[in-house]
Each structure stands twice: as C-alpha cells, then as structure tokens.
Design a protein around this motif. Structure first.
Motif, PDB file in Angstrom:
ATOM      1  N   SER A  27      -6.021 -22.646  -6.985  1.00  0.00           N
ATOM      2  CA  SER A  27      -5.850 -23.474  -5.780  1.00  0.00           C
ATOM      3  C   SER A  27      -4.535 -23.157  -5.078  1.00  0.00           C
ATOM      4  CB  SER A  27      -5.891 -24.961  -6.132  1.00  0.00           C
ATOM      5  OG  SER A  27      -7.161 -25.307  -6.595  1.00  0.00           O
ATOM      6  N   LEU A  28      -3.485 -22.977  -5.870  1.00  0.00           N
ATOM      7  CA  LEU A  28      -2.190 -22.628  -5.277  1.00  0.00           C
ATOM      8  C   LEU A  28      -2.214 -21.234  -4.652  1.00  0.00           C
ATOM      9  CD1 LEU A  28       0.501 -24.083  -7.695  1.00  0.00           C
ATOM     10  CD2 LEU A  28       0.112 -24.668  -5.309  1.00  0.00           C
ATOM     11  N   ILE A  29      -2.938 -20.301  -5.259  1.00  0.00           N
ATOM     12  CA  ILE A  29      -3.062 -18.964  -4.668  1.00  0.00           C
ATOM     13  C   ILE A  29      -3.760 -19.053  -3.318  1.00  0.00           C
ATOM     14  CG2 ILE A  29      -4.290 -16.756  -4.885  1.00  0.00           C
ATOM     15  CD1 ILE A  29      -3.565 -16.783  -7.848  1.00  0.00           C
ATOM     16  N   ALA A  32      -1.273 -20.448  -0.904  1.00  0.00           N
ATOM     17  CA  ALA A  32      -0.245 -19.457  -0.569  1.00  0.00           C
ATOM     18  C   ALA A  32      -0.799 -18.395   0.380  1.00  0.00           C
ATOM     19  CB  ALA A  32       0.293 -18.809  -1.849  1.00  0.00           C
ATOM     20  N   ASN A  33      -2.030 -17.949   0.138  1.00  0.00           N
ATOM     21  CA  ASN A  33      -2.627 -16.954   1.027  1.00  0.00           C
ATOM     22  C   ASN A  33      -2.846 -17.513   2.430  1.00  0.00           C
ATOM     23  OD1 ASN A  33      -2.621 -14.905  -0.851  1.00  0.00           O
ATOM     24  ND2 ASN A  33      -4.687 -15.317  -1.571  1.00  0.00           N
ATOM     25  N   VAL A  40       1.938 -14.564   9.198  1.00  0.00           N
ATOM     26  CA  VAL A  40       1.599 -13.293   9.848  1.00  0.00           C
ATOM     27  C   VAL A  40       1.166 -13.537  11.293  1.00  0.00           C
ATOM     28  CG1 VAL A  40      -0.067 -11.374   9.844  1.00  0.00           C
ATOM     29  CG2 VAL A  40       1.072 -12.057   7.717  1.00  0.00           C
ATOM     30  N   ASP A  41       0.346 -14.553  11.515  1.00  0.00           N
ATOM     31  CA  ASP A  41      -0.058 -14.889  12.889  1.00  0.00           C
ATOM     32  C   ASP A  41       1.154 -15.235  13.746  1.00  0.00           C
ATOM     33  OD1 ASP A  41      -2.699 -14.484  12.228  1.00  0.00           O
ATOM     34  OD2 ASP A  41      -3.166 -16.626  12.004  1.00  0.00           O
ATOM     35  N   ARG A  42       2.082 -16.004  13.181  1.00  0.00           N
ATOM     36  CA  ARG A  42       3.278 -16.383  13.935  1.00  0.00           C
ATOM     37  C   ARG A  42       4.148 -15.163  14.219  1.00  0.00           C
ATOM     38  NH1 ARG A  42       4.996 -18.116  17.949  1.00  0.00           N
ATOM     39  NH2 ARG A  42       7.103 -18.895  18.034  1.00  0.00           N
ATOM     40  N   ALA A  79       5.991 -16.036  -4.644  1.00  0.00           N
ATOM     41  CA  ALA A  79       5.199 -17.111  -5.247  1.00  0.00           C
ATOM     42  C   ALA A  79       3.826 -16.575  -5.666  1.00  0.00           C
ATOM     43  CB  ALA A  79       5.039 -18.275  -4.272  1.00  0.00           C
ATOM     44  N   GLY A  80       3.211 -15.780  -4.809  1.00  0.00           N
ATOM     45  CA  GLY A  80       1.912 -15.197  -5.145  1.00  0.00           C
ATOM     46  C   GLY A  80       1.985 -14.325  -6.382  1.00  0.00           C
TER      47      GLY A  80
END
Length: 162
Positions: A27-29, A32-33, A40-42, A79-80
């Motif tokens: 769930s955390l992965i 994070a993704n 990346v969009d920003r 973190a990933g």
C-alpha cells in the motif's frame, strides 16, 4: 520427521505476520508511486513555465521550485527503495520460516533478523514519506506566495490611467 497438521497450522500462523506487513508495504509503495507521478507532472509543468518566464525574478522562483520538486522526488525514490527492501525481507521471513519448519534445518534467528530488517525498512520509508509530505505542503504554500507576488508586480507595472 514428518510435520503434523498442528505443525502446518503453526507454520502458517508464523507466516501471517510477514503477509500483513507485505500488504501494508505494498500500500505504501502504491502511495509513493502516486506521489512520484504527481511530482513528475509538476516538474513537467514547471519546465513549460520556465520557457515562458518574463523576468529574472520569475526565472529564479521557477528554478527554486524545480529544485524543491527534485528534492521531493529523491525522497520518494529513497522511500521506494526501502519499501522494496522491506518487501524482500518479509518474503525472506516467510521463506525462512518454511525452510526452518519443513527441512529440519535450524535457521535460528534468521527469520527474526529478516523480519526486523523489513520493519526497519518500512519505518525508514515512512519517515521519508512524512518528510516528503511536509515538503509538498511547503512547496504549495511557497508557490501560492510566489503567484501572489507575481500578480502584485504585474498590477504595479500595468496600471492604465496612472
């Protein structure tokens, strides 16, 4: 020595804790993704804006924002990496429990070491994601302040009738 039904039950019970940790880590992965995709969009939007910067002040602000987003992306990347390490450790925990039970080969503390390493990876990743969340909110606030400052500058420069 052949394992009995009770042995199987005990083994499966011992493997449940790593499975729960695997679910939490997965769930955390995912989270994070998703965060990384937003960063990346920003960054892409900022790169478009930097091409249209009108003055040095706007350019400096955009460069600062890009640096902030890069720092965020690196936190998420670290973190990933810790989360994938944690998943590997939790899988290794389950495997070592099974090997210990079915082969008769005593692995002593190895399952516990893998479990502890997985929990530490999960903890470290959580701290990094906490930092990144703080950075995200600070970045939004800073960009709002920059937008207000830009609007005030434009209002001062373009005031018809003065």
């Amino acid at each position: 020595m052949t394992p009995t039904a009770l042995d199987h039950y005990n083994i499966l019970t011992a493997m449940l804790a790593p499975a729960f940790f695997l679910t939490a880590t997965a769930s955390l992965i995912l989270s994070a993704n998703n965060r990384l995709a937003r960063v990346v969009d920003r960054l892409r939007a900022l790169m478009r804006e930097i091409e249209e910067a009108h003055d040095d002040e706007d350019l400096a602000a955009l460069e600062h924002n890009i640096t902030t987003q890069r720092r965020r992306s690196m936190r998420i990347l670290r973190a990933g990496m810790l989360l994938y390490l944690a998943i590997s450790c939790f899988v290794a925990t389950s495997l070592t429990v099974a090997v210990d039970a079915f082969t008769g080969y005593r692995l002593e503390m190895l399952p516990t070491i893998f479990a502890a390493a997985g929990v530490l990876g999960l903890f470290g990743a959580s701290l990094l994601l906490w930092q990144e969340s703080h950075m995200a909110v600070a970045a939004v606030n800073e960009e709002m302040d920059q937008a207000h400052a830009r609007a005030r500058r434009k209002r001062r420069v373009v005031t018809p009738g003065e």
